[in-house]
Design a protein around this motif. Structure first.
Motif, short mmCIF file in Angstrom:
data_model
loop_
_atom_site.label_atom_id
_atom_site.label_comp_id
_atom_site.label_asym_id
_atom_site.label_seq_id
_atom_site.Cartn_x
_atom_site.Cartn_y
_atom_site.Cartn_z
N CYS A 1 27.64 -3.15 21.74
CA CYS A 1 28.42 -4.03 20.87
C CYS A 1 27.51 -4.58 19.78
CB CYS A 1 29.02 -5.19 21.67
SG CYS A 1 29.84 -6.42 20.64
N LYS B 1 26.38 -7.15 17.10
CA LYS B 1 26.58 -8.58 16.92
C LYS B 1 26.33 -8.98 15.47
CE LYS B 1 26.21 -8.42 21.53
NZ LYS B 1 25.96 -7.18 22.28
N ASP C 1 26.33 -6.45 26.32
CA ASP C 1 26.55 -5.03 26.03
C ASP C 1 25.79 -4.60 24.77
OD1 ASP C 1 27.42 -2.48 25.74
OD2 ASP C 1 29.56 -2.96 25.60
N PHE D 1 30.80 -8.92 26.20
CA PHE D 1 30.22 -8.27 25.03
C PHE D 1 28.79 -8.71 24.73
CE2 PHE D 1 32.75 -11.70 22.84
CZ PHE D 1 31.70 -12.38 22.23
N GLU E 1 38.52 -8.02 29.54
CA GLU E 1 37.72 -6.82 29.32
C GLU E 1 38.58 -5.61 28.97
OE1 GLU E 1 38.69 -7.05 33.70
OE2 GLU E 1 38.04 -8.44 32.13
N ILE F 1 38.95 -5.33 25.19
CA ILE F 1 37.77 -4.73 24.56
C ILE F 1 37.83 -3.21 24.70
CG2 ILE F 1 35.26 -4.49 24.72
CD1 ILE F 1 35.12 -7.43 25.48
#
Length: 473
Positions: A100, A102, A97, A94, A64, A67
């Motif tokens: 984030c 995709k 989240d 992610f 993490e 990230i």
């Protein structure tokens, strides 16, 4: 550049065009893709020892943190590519989240597989100069292909479920789309790029042009395998029911014996709970557990036996129809009953059927209800999928999210199954009382070919998964 995302991930697989997609993403002002940030064999790119100052060992210690580093140290919007073989601890971070973005990249799995085989044979994973292209013919390996496909399917199914349950959406793009400037610019807008590209990246070249027959030595064998294999799951029985939880509070334990009953909702369970009370000469059984208290019970009862009961779909749905829809009483789903009568034209009277209710009327109403159930389970109605007519497959899947039952007992074999359990526990089995049928007409009175066909259409998965045949009284 304006956007509601803090970072992005390209969910792809090897040989799907992810290098080309990354090159085009990096061509946008304010967007940077940092390669395969969570590849366990390297960090970002082969032969690199760090990514934005973080080493691979540091990443492996706390994924993490990488990230967070990408978010903090990237000028603009940063992201990375992620495959099913990468560190799943990062995926846990992610996928949940919403900050984030995709991006899901896909390609025909056969083409990906052959391209991967050629790249492995030639050790050429990226091509920028056609004069340096290496070519090879490869052998198609059925077991290897199926294994690869299985891993990718599981990963995609997990991603799909995560996005659905968290209310997120993704930008889907396929391998041919990588050559479409409008689609790439649409992806840029999705990520918040203010200025579109005028042309696509041309540095990365297609490594293996030509037809698959030119690349695969045993092409005819591959054709034969693919012809008989359902690798796109075209014959998969579709499931549209909502996923279900374990419903632990409904689980029942005997007063003394280490016996746990996990009911499938919609099946009659009073007979079993009464039998379990008699097992230890007690007045009642214990229920209302939480997952914690049930785990404590299991720890305190080594050698415990757990079971659930499966009822023939025709019998189970007929009971549900009579108990919750047809008859008016304390168990009636009044609002659903009224809605079925008004909106779905279910041919049942406003009140509980009287003496003038005929067998033909009962059969017709039941078949009409089954038509509703079929649409309901397929997600085509605004009515909730009630537990009492939800498939037993979904119920057992829900139970298994907490713990797996030792035994699945069919109701038709319940007496023998309970005797076998008593033998395992070394206790004497009490008598099993008969259920009272309070339906206007029994299933045996109305059952025929039309009823059987309608039930099978509703519960295809239950028939296939549990081996149910024609119902017999």
């Amino acid at each position: 550049m304006t956007n509601s995302f803090d970072y992005f991930v390209v969910l792809a697989e090897m040989r799907t065009g992810s290098n080309l997609l990354e090159a085009n993403l990096n061509a946008f002002d304010g967007i940077t893709c940092h390669g395969e940030a969570f590849n366990p064999h390297f960090i970002g790119y082969p032969k690199k020892d760090n990514l934005l100052g973080m080493t691979a060992p540091e990443r492996d210690e706390a994924p993490e943190n990488l990230i967070a580093t990408i978010i903090k140290k990237t000028q603009g919007l940063g992201g990375f590519r992620f495959f099913h073989s990468h560190d799943f601890r990062a995926a846990d971070r992610f996928l949940d989240d919403p900050r984030c973005a995709k991006i899901i990249l896909s390609r025909n799995p056969v083409e990906s597989y052959v391209s991967w085989k050629i790249a492995r044979e030639t050790d050429q994973w990226r091509l920028t100069n056609h004069n340096k292209r290496r070519s090879a013919q490869v052998m198609f390996d059925e077991e290897e292909f199926i294994t690869m496909l299985s891993h990718q399917r599981e990963f995609r199914a997990m991603v799909h479920h995560k996005l659905q349950t968290s209310g997120q959406t993704a930008f889907h793009i396929s391998y041919p789309d990588l050559q479409d400037l409008d689609i790439i610019n649409g992806l840029g807008r999705f990520l918040g790029a203010a200025t579109p590209l005028e042309e696509l990246d041309s540095k990365i070249k297609k490594q293996n042009p030509g037809h698959l027959s030119e690349k695969v030595i045993n092409f005819s064998e591959m054709e034969s395998v693919l012809a008989k294999s359902d690798f796109f799951e075209l014959t998969e029985i579709p499931g549209y029911e909502p996923t279900r939880g374990a419903n632990v509070p409904s689980y029942v334990t005997a007063a003394k014996s280490p016996l746990l009953f996990m009911p499938v909702r919609g099946s009659e369970t009073d007979t079993i709970t009464h039998w379990m009370a008699q097992l230890d000469g007690a007045d009642q059984v214990t229920s209302g557990y939480t997952q914690k208290t049930l785990r404590d019970w299991k720890k305190e009862h080594p050698g415990h036996v757990s079971f659930t009961m499966l009822t023939h779909p025709a019998e189970r749905v007929h009971t549900s129809f009579c108990k919750h829809i047809l008859n008016l009483g304390p168990d009636t789903y009044t609002e659903i009953r009224d809605l079925l009568r008004r909106k779905f034209d279910l041919p049942i009277p406003a009140d509980t059927p009287g003496d003038d209710w005929t067998i033909d009327q009962h059969r017709g109403a039941f078949i009409a209800f089954l038509e509703f159930v079929k649409n309901n389970l397929d997600g085509k109605t605004p009515v909730r999928v009630d537990n009492t007519w939800a498939s037993q497959t979904s119920q057992v899947e829900g139970i298994s999210k907490f713990t797996f039952p030792d035994l699945l007992l069919r109701k038709s074999d319940l007496s023998q199954g309970l005797q076998d359990i008593c033998s395992r526990l070394n206790v004497s089995p009490p008598a099993l009382t008969e259920e009272i049928d309070d339906t206007p007409y029994t299933l045996a009175q109305i059952y025929n070919g039309k009823v059987e066909t309608a039930v099978k259409k509703c519960y295809t998965k239950d028939y296939v998964n549990f081996g149910f045949g024609r119902w017999n009284a």
